[in-house]
Design a protein around this motif. Structure first.
Motif, PDB file in Angstrom:
ATOM      1  N   MET A 103      -2.525  -5.709   0.484  1.00  0.00           N
ATOM      2  CA  MET A 103      -3.088  -5.520  -0.985  1.00  0.00           C
ATOM      3  C   MET A 103      -2.846  -6.823  -1.359  1.00  0.00           C
ATOM      4  N   SER A 109      -7.765  -4.833  -1.298  1.00  0.00           N
ATOM      5  CA  SER A 109      -7.533  -5.895  -0.152  1.00  0.00           C
ATOM      6  C   SER A 109      -8.038  -6.902   0.233  1.00  0.00           C
ATOM      7  N   GLN A 127      -5.204   3.207   5.706  1.00  0.00           N
ATOM      8  CA  GLN A 127      -5.044   1.961   5.413  1.00  0.00           C
ATOM      9  C   GLN A 127      -4.743   1.120   6.677  1.00  0.00           C
ATOM     10  N   TYR A 143       0.723  -1.201  -0.168  1.00  0.00           N
ATOM     11  CA  TYR A 143       0.073  -0.179  -0.193  1.00  0.00           C
ATOM     12  C   TYR A 143       0.847   1.223  -0.032  1.00  0.00           C
ATOM     13  N   LEU A 191      -8.681   1.465  -2.540  1.00  0.00           N
ATOM     14  CA  LEU A 191      -7.736   1.137  -1.514  1.00  0.00           C
ATOM     15  C   LEU A 191      -8.512  -0.147  -1.093  1.00  0.00           C
TER      16      LEU A 191
END
Length: 352
Positions: free
Chosen positions: A94, A115, A86, A63, A111
């Motif tokens: 990620m 994940s 995050q 990330y 974002l």
């Protein structure tokens, strides 16, 4: 109540109202600033060309690196806020895969999407030129989006399952970047990579230069793997090929370090000693003549083509310059001089 007391009360009320208004102004100002920050970071639209585009995330991507790249390219402000979000909201890492980003999606949404591998549309498999078959297998084993059928089998059984008519897997799979459906089997992926490599080898063999010292195209594949490991510069591939092919023709040993390293296997710890160069293995081209028995890595299509089309010089030697690339020489005297120049560069760098 006297007039003076009434006046004082009004003044006190006025005084107490001013601090309250001041606090409200400050709070509103902070809210506006926060809104601007959020709008230019978390809630900013992710940059999409057209209505949608694919976003590829590789295994090992982070990330932090992803966010830094967005900031460097001017797509997001206040990257530290994204990293904090995050860390404390998303928590997770990620996940490798290829994701569909639609026009209008915010950076926050992207974002969160990356994940979870369940959101991936496709899987990106990166096979780097010069890596080994073992490294390829390890990559597939670690990829959660690959369905495992053969990667955990012994090598000989794996080759049999894939109907590959070779006894050794090294060099048989084409390095490149590939996109497969999420959940694709390792069997399908390896078969595809094998067929691509054989196609490149067949095409290059048909158009090969005359008077090459190979008994068959498998020997050309071996040479291509050595070329791949010796230089990372496309401009040098044919020169390196020429050196080794001329050595084969005159019966001179190849004396190439990558073959020694491959033959050492797990015993290689990052450095080659003189003793390593003197220790015979089937791959030690300092102690044996000719080509090693198998490729030593996965060669690219460019390396395969270079193995079929060496340069037309008389060079028999090359050494690193210390500043990128190699110095090629046709005589031992010139080569020794180039070696001394290389050592001089190293000494200068060590003093810095």
């Amino acid at each position: 109540m006297s007039a003076s007391k009434s006046t004082r009360k009004k003044k006190n009320k006025a005084k107490s109202a001013f601090p309250l208004k001041g606090v409200l102004v400050v709070v509103l100002g902070l809210v506006l600033i926060l809104a601007v920050i959020l709008k230019s970071s978390l809630f900013r639209d992710y940059p999409v060309e057209g209505k949608k585009q694919m976003l590829a995330i590789s295994a090992g991507d982070t990330y932090s690196g992803f966010i830094d790249r967005l900031a460097k390219e001017g797509h997001v402000s206040f990257p530290i806020l994204l990293k904090v979000y995050q860390r404390f909201i998303i928590h997770d890492t990620m996940k490798a895969g290829v994701y569909e980003v639609r026009d209008g999606m915010s950076i926050r949404q992207v974002l969160e999407m990356i994940s979870n591998s369940e959101n991936a549309q496709m899987n990106r498999i990166l096979v780097i030129e010069g890596t080994t078959f073992k490294q390829l297998i390890d990559t597939l084993k670690k990829d959660d989006l690959v369905t495992k059928e053969v990667v955990n089998l012994p090598t000989d059984q794996l080759l049999k399952e894939l109907n590959i008519p070779f006894n050794h897997p090294e060099g048989l799979f084409a390095p490149n970047t590939y996109f497969f459906a999420k959940g694709e089997t390792d069997r399908k992926i390896l078969t595809d990579l094998y067929q691509r490599q054989m196609k490149s080898l067949d095409q290059a063999w048909e158009k090969r230069a005359s008077d090459l010292p190979y008994q068959n195209k498998y020997e050309a594949l071996i040479m291509a793997s050595i070329i791949e490991k010796e230089t990372s510069l496309d401009s040098e591939l044919q020169q390196v090929s020429g050196v080794f092919i001329r050595r084969l023709k005159i019966g001179m040993r190849l004396q190439t370090d990558p073959t020694v390293i491959y033959g050492m296997g797990e015993n290689y710890k990052g450095n080659i000693t003189r003793q390593d160069l003197r220790t015979p293995t089937p791959y030690n081209t300092y102690t044996m003549a000719g080509l090693p028995p198998t490729p030593i890595a996965l060669p690219s299509k460019k390396a395969i083509e270079a193995a079929m089309h060496p340069d037309n010089s008389q060079n028999l030697y090359f050494v690193a310059t210390g500043n990128g690339g190699h110095k090629f020489s046709s005589s031992l005297q010139d080569h020794n001089r180039a070696v001394q120049e290389y050592l001089s560069v190293l000494r200068s760098k060590n003093k810095e």
